[in-house]
Design an enzyme around this catalytic site. Structure first.
Site, PDB file in Angstrom:
ATOM      1  N   TYR A  57     -13.113 -11.826  48.885  1.00  0.00           N
ATOM      2  CA  TYR A  57     -12.788 -13.113  48.731  1.00  0.00           C
ATOM      3  C   TYR A  57     -12.083 -13.079  47.242  1.00  0.00           C
ATOM      4  CZ  TYR A  57     -15.918 -15.557  52.463  1.00  0.00           C
ATOM      5  OH  TYR A  57     -15.894 -15.975  54.118  1.00  0.00           O
ATOM      6  N   HIS A 117     -20.428  -8.177  57.435  1.00  0.00           N
ATOM      7  CA  HIS A 117     -18.747  -8.995  57.416  1.00  0.00           C
ATOM      8  C   HIS A 117     -17.355  -9.195  58.920  1.00  0.00           C
ATOM      9  CE1 HIS A 117     -16.504 -11.515  54.715  1.00  0.00           C
ATOM     10  NE2 HIS A 117     -16.331 -11.890  56.000  1.00  0.00           N
TER      11      HIS A 117
END
Length: 161
Positions: A57, A117
């Site tokens: 991110y 993830h």
């Protein structure tokens, strides 16, 4: 704020969590740290206790900003979720190196919910199984670096089953 028990953990998390995939931006598409920290702390002060971030991110800066925001007693008020970027694991040693990097950026000694993830068929076979990532997560849990294990998933229902 409403709270719900998170699965079988016994932990009461806020029904509204704070995801840090899209933090406010300043010039040149960089995170506006002051604004992001103020917003996150306001959310926590208002009862939000579940904060989610991930390695990629904001080009790796989300974890750093979250780490700064959770100083001054805010870490103790939250359950922190982060994610292992399995696509970057090229050898078994990478798991611990990446996790330690994340802990450093977050300025904490543990992550409450640590997820593999964006799993899909390919990553499950070529990363998770090949490099024994679940075993590494369990060892990290035993070491106190992770409290709860999980994954995020991006593939078909058949693959999930």
């Amino acid at each position: 704020m409403q709270y719900r028990t998170f699965g079988r953990t016994g932990i009461a998390v806020s029904a509204l969590g704070f995801g840090t995939m899209r933090l406010p931006l300043a010039q040149e598409e960089k995170v506006d740290e002051a604004e992001a920290i103020a917003i996150l702390r306001h959310a926590i002060d208002s009862g939000v206790n579940y904060v989610d971030t991930a390695y990629p991110y904001h080009q790796g800066n989300s974890e750093r900003v979250v780490g700064k925001a959770l100083q001054d007693g805010y870490r103790e008020k939250t359950y922190l979720a982060d994610k292992c970027p399995v696509w970057l694991v090229e050898k078994e040693e990478d798991f611990e190196r990446i996790l330690d990097e994340q802990l450093e950026k977050l300025q904490t000694d543990h992550i409450d919910f640590y997820l593999l993830h964006a799993l899909n068929r390919e990553r499950l076979e070529e990363k998770v199984k090949k490099f024994h990532l679940v075993d590494h997560m369990k060892k990290a849990r035993e070491a106190g670096k992770i409290r709860f294990l999980g994954f995020s998933f991006h593939d078909s229902l058949d693959v999930f089953k």
